[in-house]
Enzyme design. Structure first.
Site, short mmCIF file in Angstrom:
data_model
loop_
_atom_site.label_atom_id
_atom_site.label_comp_id
_atom_site.label_asym_id
_atom_site.label_seq_id
_atom_site.Cartn_x
_atom_site.Cartn_y
_atom_site.Cartn_z
N ALA A 1 5.82 58.35 -7.22
CA ALA A 1 6.14 57.13 -6.59
C ALA A 1 6.75 56.72 -7.80
O ALA A 1 6.72 56.52 -8.51
CB ALA A 1 5.69 56.18 -5.43
N GLY B 1 3.31 61.14 -5.53
CA GLY B 1 4.26 61.22 -4.53
C GLY B 1 4.48 62.68 -4.32
O GLY B 1 4.68 62.95 -3.60
N GLU C 1 2.44 65.01 -2.88
CA GLU C 1 2.30 64.25 -0.94
C GLU C 1 3.18 65.07 -0.70
O GLU C 1 3.46 65.43 0.28
CB GLU C 1 2.18 63.20 -1.79
N GLU D 1 -2.97 58.98 -9.44
CA GLU D 1 -2.63 57.27 -9.13
C GLU D 1 -3.94 56.93 -10.03
O GLU D 1 -4.02 55.12 -9.78
CB GLU D 1 -2.50 57.08 -7.80
N1 CAA Z 1 7.57 56.21 -12.05
C1 CAA Z 1 8.66 56.16 -12.48
N2 CAA Z 1 9.30 56.30 -13.67
C2 CAA Z 1 8.96 57.13 -14.14
C3 CAA Z 1 7.51 58.14 -13.68
C4 CAA Z 1 7.55 57.04 -12.43
N3 CAA Z 1 6.24 57.90 -11.35
N4 CAA Z 1 7.29 59.06 -13.91
C5 CAA Z 1 7.84 59.05 -15.22
N5 CAA Z 1 8.73 58.09 -15.35
C6 CAA Z 1 9.81 58.15 -16.40
C7 CAA Z 1 8.63 56.97 -17.50
O1 CAA Z 1 8.46 56.08 -17.71
C8 CAA Z 1 10.15 57.51 -18.68
O2 CAA Z 1 11.52 56.71 -18.62
P1 CAA Z 1 11.83 55.94 -19.78
O3 CAA Z 1 12.16 56.97 -20.40
O4 CAA Z 1 12.77 54.87 -19.42
O5 CAA Z 1 10.73 55.61 -20.58
C9 CAA Z 1 10.83 59.00 -18.17
O6 CAA Z 1 10.55 59.27 -17.21
C10 CAA Z 1 9.80 59.80 -19.60
O7 CAA Z 1 8.78 60.30 -19.00
P2 CAA Z 1 7.89 59.85 -20.14
O8 CAA Z 1 8.31 59.62 -21.02
O9 CAA Z 1 6.45 59.32 -19.66
O10 CAA Z 1 7.34 61.97 -20.04
P3 CAA Z 1 6.31 62.50 -20.42
O11 CAA Z 1 6.75 64.01 -21.33
O12 CAA Z 1 5.83 62.01 -22.00
O13 CAA Z 1 5.14 62.79 -19.30
C11 CAA Z 1 4.04 62.63 -17.05
C12 CAA Z 1 5.19 63.22 -18.36
C13 CAA Z 1 2.98 62.83 -17.67
C14 CAA Z 1 4.47 63.15 -15.84
C15 CAA Z 1 4.34 61.21 -17.17
O14 CAA Z 1 5.12 60.19 -16.92
C16 CAA Z 1 3.01 60.33 -16.07
O15 CAA Z 1 2.53 60.04 -16.45
N6 CAA Z 1 4.59 59.96 -15.24
C17 CAA Z 1 3.91 58.65 -13.98
C18 CAA Z 1 2.73 59.82 -13.15
C19 CAA Z 1 2.00 59.42 -12.08
O16 CAA Z 1 1.13 58.05 -12.50
N7 CAA Z 1 2.34 59.27 -10.46
C20 CAA Z 1 2.22 58.37 -9.67
C21 CAA Z 1 2.77 57.45 -8.83
S1 CAA Z 1 1.91 56.96 -7.90
C22 CAA Z 1 2.54 56.98 -6.59
O17 CAA Z 1 3.06 58.41 -6.55
C23 CAA Z 1 2.09 56.62 -5.19
C24 CAA Z 1 2.27 57.04 -3.86
O18 CAA Z 1 0.79 58.07 -3.60
C25 CAA Z 1 3.06 57.55 -3.49
#
Ligand code: CAA
Length: 260
Positions: free
Chosen positions: A68, A111, A114, A134
């Protein structure tokens, strides 16, 4: 062939198959409100279109979806997030009547994992990573992760994945029963299409009732589920496809199904 135009997804039709590609590359396909709204709209569009028999949902080589959209959620409070009720939109994905094949490469996190699990079949590229991270941002899965992951991989693996937030590789996902097949990155979409084409040759009405009956497993007892299945089976005997399918078998020729 192109279909309706969307901003955050790309859609395409090839024969009887619709392909939906999540397309927010800069955000690793984070599932924003807009994207999920468009995804549900596209699923409805293809569900209504008699020519479409199977839907493929995919992302990019780098990400199916990284979850998400955290930037949209960061400032929410309990009341505001409840009023928006974004997961009610997400929940509409599971009401799609046609089969959905998820073709997953790269990150399928939170998400994203999911969403893949809401699909009916998951084909993973070797690069795929599945996880529910998460816990590392102070919350828990909110779009079915605790329920669907546990049903797919069992209590112990689900506990480990959800409590540590650590993702698993495509190979581990295969061994855990989370995906159907792992394929080389370059052939991901071709493999998904080949499977979609195989299903698209079957009676669409039988496919629809089979999908419904399988999904019943998740919210009924075995006796209710068996009764539901039997009624769907009997119901198919008023379809032209049942007559055609059985006649074609007896006449030793391929069946031509129409979905009627
Ligand atoms: N939401 C918003 N933006 C996201 C995102 C997310 N879930 N995942 C990645 N991005 C964005 C980053 O903020 C970044 O944007 P900027 O360039 O503006 O900074 C861009 O995508 C590229 O990401 P990274 O620079 O972080 O890329 P990376 O290769 O270093 O890492 C990753 C990749 C490991 C996937 C890392 O981005 C990450 O950990 N993302 C979040 C994963 C996460 O926690 N997901 C769960 C979300 S909560 C949820 O989903 C609730 C639910 O149950 C529905």
């Amino acid at each position: 062939m192109m279909t309706m135009t969307y901003k955050t997804i790309l859609t395409e039709i090839e024969g009887n198959i619709a392909i939906i590609r999540l397309n927010r590359p800069k955000a690793l396909n984070a599932l924003s409100h807009e994207l999920m709204g468009e995804l549900v709209e596209a699923l409805n569009e293809f569900d209504r279109d008699d020519k479409i028999r199977v839907i493929i949902l995919t992302g990019s080589d780098r990400a199916f979806a990284a979850g998400a959209d955290i930037k949209e959620m960061a400032d929410e409070n309990t009341v505001s997030i409840m009023l928006k009720d974004q997961f009610a939109t997400w929940d509409r994905v599971r009401h799609t009547k046609k089969p959905i094949i998820a073709a997953v490469a790269g990150y399928a996190l939170g998400g994203g994992c999911e969403l893949a699990m809401t699909c009916d079949i998951i084909i993973a590229a070797e690069s795929a990573q599945f996880g529910q991270p998460e816990i590392s941002i102070g919350v828990i899965p909110g779009a079915g992760g605790t329920q669907r992951l546990t049903r797919a991989v069992g209590k112990y693996k689900a506990m480990e994945m959800i409590l540590t937030g650590r993702p698993i590789t495509a190979g581990e996902a295969l061994r855990a029963g989370l995906v159907n097949k792992v394929v080389a990155n370059e052939v991901l979409l071709d493999e998904a299409k080949a499977l979609a084409e195989e299903i698209a040759k079957k009676s669409p009405i039988a496919v629809r009732l089979a999908k419904e009956a399988i999904l019943k497993v998740f919210d009924t007892s075995i006796s209710e589920g068996l009764e539901f299945e039997r009624k769907n089976f009997y119901m198919l005997f008023s379809s032209e496809d049942q007559k055609e399918g059985m006649k074609a078998f007896i006449e030793k020729r391929p069946a031509a199904f129409t979905g009627r």
